[in-house]
Design a protein around this motif. Sequence first.
Motif, PDB file in Angstrom:
ATOM      1  N   CYS A 183       0.844  -1.190   0.000  1.00 23.09           N
ATOM      2  CA  CYS A 183       0.000   0.000   0.000  1.00 23.09           C
ATOM      3  C   CYS A 183       0.883   1.244   0.000  1.00 23.09           C
ATOM      4  N   VAL A 184       0.428   2.289  -0.686  1.00 22.42           N
ATOM      5  CA  VAL A 184       1.166   3.553  -0.725  1.00 22.42           C
ATOM      6  C   VAL A 184       0.471   4.573   0.164  1.00 22.42           C
ATOM      7  N   SER A 185       1.262   5.269   0.961  1.00 24.81           N
ATOM      8  CA  SER A 185       0.736   6.316   1.825  1.00 24.81           C
ATOM      9  C   SER A 185       1.675   7.501   1.775  1.00 24.81           C
ATOM     10  N   GLY A 186       1.191   8.659   2.191  1.00 27.84           N
ATOM     11  CA  GLY A 186       2.047   9.832   2.284  1.00 27.84           C
ATOM     12  C   GLY A 186       2.785   9.851   3.612  1.00 27.84           C
ATOM     13  N   THR A 187       3.882  10.566   3.676  1.00 23.15           N
ATOM     14  CA  THR A 187       4.573  10.748   4.939  1.00 23.15           C
ATOM     15  C   THR A 187       3.715  11.605   5.856  1.00 23.15           C
ATOM     16  N   LEU A 188       4.004  11.561   7.157  1.00 21.86           N
ATOM     17  CA  LEU A 188       3.140  12.196   8.153  1.00 21.86           C
ATOM     18  C   LEU A 188       2.982  13.688   7.912  1.00 21.86           C
ATOM     19  N   PHE A 189       4.059  14.383   7.606  1.00 17.57           N
ATOM     20  CA  PHE A 189       3.995  15.830   7.438  1.00 17.57           C
ATOM     21  C   PHE A 189       4.304  16.256   6.007  1.00 17.57           C
ATOM     22  N   GLY A 190       4.110  15.350   5.035  1.00 18.03           N
ATOM     23  CA  GLY A 190       4.411  15.704   3.657  1.00 18.03           C
ATOM     24  C   GLY A 190       3.623  14.857   2.686  1.00 18.03           C
ATOM     25  N   SER A 191       3.889  15.074   1.421  1.00 18.97           N
ATOM     26  CA  SER A 191       3.162  14.365   0.380  1.00 18.97           C
ATOM     27  C   SER A 191       4.040  13.383  -0.381  1.00 18.97           C
ATOM     28  N   ASP A 192       5.270  13.158   0.085  1.00 20.65           N
ATOM     29  CA  ASP A 192       6.129  12.180  -0.578  1.00 20.65           C
ATOM     30  C   ASP A 192       5.587  10.770  -0.324  1.00 20.65           C
ATOM     31  N   PRO A 193       5.467   9.948  -1.369  1.00 24.87           N
ATOM     32  CA  PRO A 193       4.885   8.609  -1.205  1.00 24.87           C
ATOM     33  C   PRO A 193       5.854   7.635  -0.560  1.00 24.87           C
ATOM     34  N   ILE A 194       5.312   6.740   0.233  1.00 28.65           N
ATOM     35  CA  ILE A 194       6.102   5.668   0.825  1.00 28.65           C
ATOM     36  C   ILE A 194       5.271   4.389   0.769  1.00 28.65           C
ATOM     37  N   GLU A 195       5.913   3.284   0.468  1.00 24.35           N
ATOM     38  CA  GLU A 195       5.216   2.011   0.353  1.00 24.35           C
ATOM     39  C   GLU A 195       5.323   1.234   1.653  1.00 24.35           C
ATOM     40  N   GLY A 196       4.248   0.536   2.008  1.00 24.62           N
ATOM     41  CA  GLY A 196       4.247  -0.239   3.240  1.00 24.62           C
ATOM     42  C   GLY A 196       3.351  -1.453   3.113  1.00 24.62           C
ATOM     43  N   MET A 197       3.122  -2.116   4.226  1.00 20.79           N
ATOM     44  CA  MET A 197       2.292  -3.313   4.229  1.00 20.79           C
ATOM     45  C   MET A 197       0.814  -2.931   4.156  1.00 20.79           C
ATOM     46  N   LEU A 198       0.027  -3.855   3.611  1.00 21.54           N
ATOM     47  CA  LEU A 198      -1.428  -3.732   3.570  1.00 21.54           C
ATOM     48  C   LEU A 198      -1.965  -4.789   4.523  1.00 21.54           C
ATOM     49  N   VAL A 199      -2.550  -4.370   5.643  1.00 20.35           N
ATOM     50  CA  VAL A 199      -2.903  -5.309   6.709  1.00 20.35           C
ATOM     51  C   VAL A 199      -4.334  -5.086   7.189  1.00 20.35           C
ATOM     52  N   ARG A 200      -4.870  -6.117   7.828  1.00 13.86           N
ATOM     53  CA  ARG A 200      -6.117  -5.974   8.574  1.00 13.86           C
ATOM     54  C   ARG A 200      -5.952  -6.705   9.904  1.00 13.86           C
ATOM     55  N   SER A 201      -6.615  -6.187  10.928  1.00 13.02           N
ATOM     56  CA  SER A 201      -6.423  -6.684  12.286  1.00 13.02           C
ATOM     57  C   SER A 201      -7.618  -7.519  12.731  1.00 13.02           C
ATOM     58  N   GLY A 202      -7.341  -8.663  13.354  1.00 18.30           N
ATOM     59  CA  GLY A 202      -8.388  -9.479  13.934  1.00 18.30           C
ATOM     60  C   GLY A 202      -9.438  -9.888  12.922  1.00 18.30           C
ATOM     61  N   ASP A 203     -10.720  -9.652  13.276  1.00 14.99           N
ATOM     62  CA  ASP A 203     -11.836 -10.008  12.401  1.00 14.99           C
ATOM     63  C   ASP A 203     -12.292  -8.851  11.526  1.00 14.99           C
ATOM     64  N   SER A 204     -11.592  -7.748  11.567  1.00 15.23           N
ATOM     65  CA  SER A 204     -11.980  -6.589  10.760  1.00 15.23           C
ATOM     66  C   SER A 204     -11.807  -6.902   9.276  1.00 15.23           C
ATOM     67  N   PRO A 205     -12.789  -6.521   8.439  1.00 13.21           N
ATOM     68  CA  PRO A 205     -12.651  -6.750   6.995  1.00 13.21           C
ATOM     69  C   PRO A 205     -11.873  -5.651   6.286  1.00 13.21           C
ATOM     70  N   ASP A 206     -11.551  -4.586   7.009  1.00 10.98           N
ATOM     71  CA  ASP A 206     -10.943  -3.408   6.387  1.00 10.98           C
ATOM     72  C   ASP A 206      -9.418  -3.469   6.458  1.00 10.98           C
ATOM     73  N   TYR A 207      -8.798  -3.196   5.322  1.00 13.64           N
ATOM     74  CA  TYR A 207      -7.341  -3.151   5.247  1.00 13.64           C
ATOM     75  C   TYR A 207      -6.849  -1.723   5.459  1.00 13.64           C
ATOM     76  N   HIS A 208      -5.639  -1.599   5.992  1.00 10.95           N
ATOM     77  CA  HIS A 208      -5.044  -0.284   6.188  1.00 10.95           C
ATOM     78  C   HIS A 208      -3.529  -0.367   6.022  1.00 10.95           C
ATOM     79  N   PHE A 209      -2.910   0.770   5.929  1.00 14.37           N
ATOM     80  CA  PHE A 209      -1.456   0.874   5.734  1.00 14.37           C
ATOM     81  C   PHE A 209      -0.720   0.659   7.048  1.00 14.37           C
ATOM     82  N   LEU A 210       0.391  -0.068   6.965  1.00 14.64           N
ATOM     83  CA  LEU A 210       1.288  -0.240   8.112  1.00 14.64           C
ATOM     84  C   LEU A 210       2.706  -0.272   7.574  1.00 14.64           C
TER      85      LEU A 210
END
Length: 220
Positions: free
Chosen positions: A46-73
């Motif tokens: 998954c691609v996300s922006g840095t915390l205080f900027g717009s530069d892209p960074i790639e990371g893991m695509l994960v979901r926790s427990g029984d949640s169906p929703d994926y998010h960046f990590l």
Amino acid sequence: MEHNLKSSALRIFAFCAFFIAASCLNDDPAEDKSENMKLHVSAMTCVSGTLFGSDPIEGMLVRSGDSPDYHFLAFGAVGGFTPRRGYAYELWVERITLAEPPADGSLYRYRLIREISARQSEGIRTDMRLHVSPEPGTYLWPDMPQRDPGMGLKIREETAEEWLVVPINKVDGFLYEQGYAYELDVEKIVLSAPAENSRWQTVHYVLRSIVTKEKVRRSP
């Protein structure tokens, strides 16, 4: 009458002061909370922006427990775990909710307890050469046109004519140094599963070796 008003005011003030002092004495220091859970790690990234900027960074695509929703990590966010590109994982982890999270960091910390499963996802895997420009390129966010463009890695596959701009950490195992032109020997992985979100990545590059690295001087 004036005396009674003053006395009432003093009593209210004293009561409030006592209540505040008692509350301060009884307040326990905030503590971190810990829970164990299953963490699903997709073979996609998954691609996300840095915390205080717009530069892209790639990371893991994960979901926790029984949640169906994926998010960046972020890669490296789970202590003791290093994912391989093109693999899906199920992990048993400890998630710590920080009572006082840093202003520039996450609310959670993760620690690997054990790896439940690791599965290589279906896709096409090929060896190829990848060219990296000495200067970064402008990354345009496809789903957020109003966002300021960021800076990313400028790459070109050996058989392609056009350059692409990708997150700076797109090539697994490669550390980019601006001002140098690179030719890389990589494994390209194209996953078969379709991406449901424009930020989900199905194409990965894994560094095998650096073929050439040349310093490029700017024209005066």
